[in-house]
Scaffold this active site. Sequence first.
Site: not given
Ligand SMILES: NC(=O)c1ccc[n+]([C@@H]2O[C@H](COP(=O)([O-])OP(=O)(O)OC[C@H]3O[C@@H](n4cnc5c(N)ncnc54)[C@H](OP(=O)(O)O)[C@@H]3O)[C@@H](O)[C@H]2O)c1
Length: 218
Positions: A126
């Site tokens: 990742y």
């Molecule tokens: N978690 C952490 O602590 C952390 C820390 C730093 C940065 N981040 C980054 O921040 C980003 C945003 O965070 P978040 O919590 O808002 O993420 P999230 O809730 O996991 O949202 C990611 C979205 O991406 C969509 N997605 C996945 N595959 C897809 C596809 N093939 N086509 C279209 N959409 C797709 C998902 O939709 P589905 O419902 O269809 O799966 C989901 O709605 C993360 O993805 C990560 O890279 C995370």
Amino acid sequence: MKITIAGGHGKIAMLLHPILKDKGHSVKGLIRKPEQAEALRRAGAEPVICDIEKEEDISEAVGRADAVIFAAGAGPGSGAERKWTVDRDGAVKLMKAAHKNGIPRYIMISAMGLDKPRGNEVFQVYQKAKAEADEALRNSGLDYTIIKPGRLTDEPGTGNVALAPDLPRGEIPRQDVARVIAEILEKPETAGHTFDLVSGDTSIRDAINRALAKAPGR
Ligand SMILES: NC(=O)c1ccc[n+]([C@@H]2O[C@H](COP(=O)([O-])OP(=O)(O)OC[C@H]3O[C@@H](n4cnc5c(N)ncnc54)[C@H](OP(=O)(O)O)[C@@H]3O)[C@@H](O)[C@H]2O)c1
């Protein structure tokens, strides 16, 4: 401003839609599951069905816009393969769509600490996938801003953050990340910058202004 968000039903995106709508922007959110469409409408965004893994060219779904935001991610439950196909390749497809559609501005939700990958094998993939996406964006010629939050929480936002090119690890509520992105969209001078972002004691506007004032070349 017209804004298209890849990952339109993500947790940060769903907090961002109403903020952008309240500021008078018009927002499209790309989603792959039609059942999420109504939730987007309620949050103030127009849903567009587009699976960023299945589609090679997502430019039609992205449409005409002034800025795009990459808020998608394969998520913690996914295997290594989808880190490449969503977190890296999805971000690159959004860059290509921006170029094709003449969209100058690209905001990336990246992550802190990618230069020192840690954790299990899938988490390391990742981090590599995110780092490659960031590198592609820096070389894309687009007016990018890369935001690298620490660990995300679902606590209410405080409106106070620390934002700088290099910060010690920390955490931040998703609501504050959404607020920072909304502010950065309206600050074209943040283009070309990469910022770590965690909770802190400075208002979002002041934190951005201070980071810009300290940026190299100023
Ligand atoms: N978690 C952490 O602590 C952390 C820390 C730093 C940065 N981040 C980054 O921040 C980003 C945003 O965070 P978040 O919590 O808002 O993420 P999230 O809730 O996991 O949202 C990611 C979205 O991406 C969509 N997605 C996945 N595959 C897809 C596809 N093939 N086509 C279209 N959409 C797709 C998902 O939709 P589905 O419902 O269809 O799966 C989901 O709605 C993360 O993805 C990560 O890279 C995370």
